[in-house]
Design a protein around this motif. Structure first.
Motif, PDB file in Angstrom:
ATOM      1  N   MET A   1      -6.247   3.005   5.583  1.00  0.00           N
ATOM      2  CA  MET A   1      -6.558   2.737   6.990  1.00  0.00           C
ATOM      3  C   MET A   1      -7.627   1.652   7.116  1.00  0.00           C
ATOM      4  SD  MET A   1      -6.524   6.466   8.834  1.00  0.00           S
ATOM      5  CE  MET A   1      -4.970   7.298   9.172  1.00  0.00           C
ATOM      6  N   ARG A   2      -8.605   1.698   6.231  1.00  0.00           N
ATOM      7  CA  ARG A   2      -9.675   0.700   6.267  1.00  0.00           C
ATOM      8  C   ARG A   2      -9.132  -0.683   5.904  1.00  0.00           C
ATOM      9  NH1 ARG A   2     -12.575   2.485   2.298  1.00  0.00           N
ATOM     10  NH2 ARG A   2     -13.470   4.154   3.541  1.00  0.00           N
ATOM     11  N   ILE A   3      -8.275  -0.739   4.893  1.00  0.00           N
ATOM     12  CA  ILE A   3      -7.709  -2.014   4.452  1.00  0.00           C
ATOM     13  C   ILE A   3      -6.815  -2.617   5.525  1.00  0.00           C
ATOM     14  CG2 ILE A   3      -6.118  -3.069   2.787  1.00  0.00           C
ATOM     15  CD1 ILE A   3      -7.180  -1.053   0.710  1.00  0.00           C
ATOM     16  N   VAL A   4      -5.976  -1.779   6.143  1.00  0.00           N
ATOM     17  CA  VAL A   4      -5.077  -2.270   7.199  1.00  0.00           C
ATOM     18  C   VAL A   4      -5.884  -2.771   8.392  1.00  0.00           C
ATOM     19  CG1 VAL A   4      -3.289  -1.604   8.856  1.00  0.00           C
ATOM     20  CG2 VAL A   4      -3.111  -0.866   6.478  1.00  0.00           C
ATOM     21  N   ALA A   5      -6.945  -2.049   8.735  1.00  0.00           N
ATOM     22  CA  ALA A   5      -7.800  -2.486   9.849  1.00  0.00           C
ATOM     23  C   ALA A   5      -8.368  -3.881   9.564  1.00  0.00           C
ATOM     24  CB  ALA A   5      -8.924  -1.476  10.065  1.00  0.00           C
ATOM     25  N   GLN A   6      -8.852  -4.074   8.349  1.00  0.00           N
ATOM     26  CA  GLN A   6      -9.410  -5.381   7.982  1.00  0.00           C
ATOM     27  C   GLN A   6      -8.343  -6.463   8.027  1.00  0.00           C
ATOM     28  OE1 GLN A   6     -10.969  -4.242   4.157  1.00  0.00           O
ATOM     29  NE2 GLN A   6     -13.032  -3.864   4.950  1.00  0.00           N
TER      30      GLN A   6
ATOM     31  N   PRO B   1     -11.598  -3.575  14.187  1.00  0.00           N
ATOM     32  CA  PRO B   1     -12.873  -3.089  13.672  1.00  0.00           C
ATOM     33  C   PRO B   1     -12.681  -1.909  12.716  1.00  0.00           C
ATOM     34  CG  PRO B   1     -13.036  -3.489  16.021  1.00  0.00           C
ATOM     35  CD  PRO B   1     -11.599  -3.651  15.673  1.00  0.00           C
ATOM     36  N   VAL B   2     -13.325  -1.972  11.560  1.00  0.00           N
ATOM     37  CA  VAL B   2     -13.211  -0.893  10.580  1.00  0.00           C
ATOM     38  C   VAL B   2     -13.672   0.427  11.186  1.00  0.00           C
ATOM     39  CG1 VAL B   2     -14.078  -0.048   8.361  1.00  0.00           C
ATOM     40  CG2 VAL B   2     -13.417  -2.438   8.599  1.00  0.00           C
ATOM     41  N   ALA B   3     -14.593   0.343  12.138  1.00  0.00           N
ATOM     42  CA  ALA B   3     -15.071   1.560  12.803  1.00  0.00           C
ATOM     43  C   ALA B   3     -13.929   2.318  13.470  1.00  0.00           C
ATOM     44  CB  ALA B   3     -16.129   1.203  13.837  1.00  0.00           C
ATOM     45  N   GLU B   4     -12.889   1.580  13.891  1.00  0.00           N
ATOM     46  CA  GLU B   4     -11.743   2.236  14.516  1.00  0.00           C
ATOM     47  C   GLU B   4     -10.960   3.046  13.485  1.00  0.00           C
ATOM     48  OE1 GLU B   4      -8.916   3.387  17.402  1.00  0.00           O
ATOM     49  OE2 GLU B   4     -10.994   2.692  17.493  1.00  0.00           O
ATOM     50  N   SER B   5     -10.766   2.490  12.303  1.00  0.00           N
ATOM     51  CA  SER B   5     -10.067   3.241  11.258  1.00  0.00           C
ATOM     52  C   SER B   5     -10.871   4.468  10.847  1.00  0.00           C
ATOM     53  CB  SER B   5      -9.803   2.355  10.032  1.00  0.00           C
ATOM     54  OG  SER B   5     -10.982   2.117   9.289  1.00  0.00           O
ATOM     55  N   GLU B   6     -12.179   4.319  10.818  1.00  0.00           N
ATOM     56  CA  GLU B   6     -13.037   5.457  10.468  1.00  0.00           C
ATOM     57  C   GLU B   6     -12.974   6.531  11.541  1.00  0.00           C
ATOM     58  OE1 GLU B   6     -16.756   3.488   9.917  1.00  0.00           O
ATOM     59  OE2 GLU B   6     -16.287   2.867   7.858  1.00  0.00           O
ATOM     60  N   ARG B   7     -12.848   6.111  12.809  1.00  0.00           N
ATOM     61  CA  ARG B   7     -12.724   7.080  13.898  1.00  0.00           C
ATOM     62  C   ARG B   7     -11.437   7.887  13.757  1.00  0.00           C
ATOM     63  NH1 ARG B   7      -9.996   7.968  18.200  1.00  0.00           N
ATOM     64  NH2 ARG B   7      -8.761   6.057  17.955  1.00  0.00           N
ATOM     65  N   VAL B   8     -10.343   7.191  13.407  1.00  0.00           N
ATOM     66  CA  VAL B   8      -9.061   7.873  13.219  1.00  0.00           C
ATOM     67  C   VAL B   8      -9.162   8.867  12.066  1.00  0.00           C
ATOM     68  CG1 VAL B   8      -6.628   7.571  12.609  1.00  0.00           C
ATOM     69  CG2 VAL B   8      -7.719   5.963  14.167  1.00  0.00           C
ATOM     70  N   TRP B   9      -9.790   8.464  10.973  1.00  0.00           N
ATOM     71  CA  TRP B   9      -9.918   9.377   9.842  1.00  0.00           C
ATOM     72  C   TRP B   9     -10.774  10.596  10.196  1.00  0.00           C
ATOM     73  CZ3 TRP B   9      -7.580  11.139   5.953  1.00  0.00           C
ATOM     74  CH2 TRP B   9      -8.249  12.032   5.100  1.00  0.00           C
ATOM     75  N   ARG B  10     -11.846  10.393  10.941  1.00  0.00           N
ATOM     76  CA  ARG B  10     -12.691  11.531  11.335  1.00  0.00           C
ATOM     77  C   ARG B  10     -11.892  12.514  12.183  1.00  0.00           C
ATOM     78  NH1 ARG B  10     -16.650   7.519  12.104  1.00  0.00           N
ATOM     79  NH2 ARG B  10     -16.290   7.532  14.357  1.00  0.00           N
TER      80      ARG B  10
ATOM     81  N   LEU C   1       0.845  -1.192   0.000  1.00  0.00           N
ATOM     82  CA  LEU C   1       0.000   0.000   0.000  1.00  0.00           C
ATOM     83  C   LEU C   1       0.884   1.247   0.000  1.00  0.00           C
ATOM     84  CD1 LEU C   1      -2.258  -1.258   2.911  1.00  0.00           C
ATOM     85  CD2 LEU C   1      -3.015  -1.103   0.537  1.00  0.00           C
ATOM     86  N   GLU C   2       0.411   2.319  -0.605  1.00  0.00           N
ATOM     87  CA  GLU C   2       1.195   3.556  -0.606  1.00  0.00           C
ATOM     88  C   GLU C   2       0.271   4.756  -0.776  1.00  0.00           C
ATOM     89  OE1 GLU C   2       5.443   5.122  -2.411  1.00  0.00           O
ATOM     90  OE2 GLU C   2       4.778   3.067  -2.664  1.00  0.00           O
TER      91      GLU C   2
END
Length: 238
Positions: free
Chosen positions: A76-81, A86-95, A64-65
């Motif tokens: 972030m979503r791909i790494v979380a998976q 939980p993908v919700a955690e990656s979404e929280r970081v992005w928010r 990934l790059e």
């Protein structure tokens, strides 16, 4: 971080990874060292060497790059998976990142916006264009980038291009700033003459040029630079 068994020599955050084995560089991993740990997964950049060798040896590779804000959110979503987070955690970081960039933009005075910026990523020199995650943050902060998106996210720049563009402000790391004045024509650039240069410490440069959770801090650093330089220019005017 608890799942990491090794990192490359440039990984230095968070502090909890300091004692992990170093397994080569970001683009040239030490394949033997990596294999010795028997990893379930190797995370690496698409520009790194060794992915095919790892795959041939039966190691799962995720290359990934991220180069834009959309890329960062997707990665972030791909790494979380991949790590069973939980993908919700990656979404929280992005928010958090997105909100921090917006807050940084709102904190800036009107006179700090509209400045034409040259952001140097590394020597050669390589710059951050409008289409990079750095350029997108600058745009949201109200700055204008002298490097158009058509050049690609992080293009190698002819130094004369910057001289002709005459940016209002230069952003650069300390290590690159040291030899800037020696480049042909640069000492006579208005930004150099008037010391309208933000040269960041190495730890700040790490934050600024790496796409990830600390992009929130990067936005604040860039906003502070834009604000300080605008105030300085205002004071210098008769």
């Amino acid at each position: 971080c608890q799942k990491l068994v090794g990192v490359d020599r440039y990984s230095n955050w968070p502090e909890s990874i300091a004692k992990l084995p170093r397994m080569g560089g970001g683009i040239d991993p030490n394949i033997e060292s990596v294999l010795a740990t028997k990893p379930d997964l190797v995370l690496m950049a698409t520009s790194a060497r060794g992915a095919e060798r790892f795959a041939a040896l039966g190691v799962t590779v995720l290359a990934l790059e991220p180069r834009s804000h959309a890329d960062v959110q997707r990665v972030m979503r791909i790494v979380a998976q991949a790590l069973d987070v939980p993908v919700a955690e990656s979404e929280r970081v992005w928010r958090h990142i997105d909100a921090a960039v917006s807050a940084a933009a709102q904190s800036m005075p009107a006179q700090a916006k509209g400045q034409r910026v040259y952001f140097e990523v590394s020597r050669a020199p390589y710059g951050a264009s409008e289409s990079s995650f750095i350029g997108e943050t600058l745009q949201r902060l109200g700055a204008r980038n002298i490097l158009p998106a058509s050049l690609g996210p992080f293009p190698k720049i002819n130094p004369e291009f910057v001289v002709r563009a005459q940016p209002d402000l230069i952003m650069v790391g300390d290590s690159n700033f040291a030899d800037m004045a020696a480049r042909p024509g640069w000492v006579n650039m208005r930004a150099m003459r008037e010391q309208r240069v933000c040269h960041f410490k190495s730890e700040e440069s790490d934050v600024l040029v790496r796409a990830g959770p600390r992009m929130a801090e990067a936005a604040r650093l860039m906003a502070q630079c834009l604000t300080d330089q605008a105030v300085q220019k205002q004071k210098a005017q008769p």
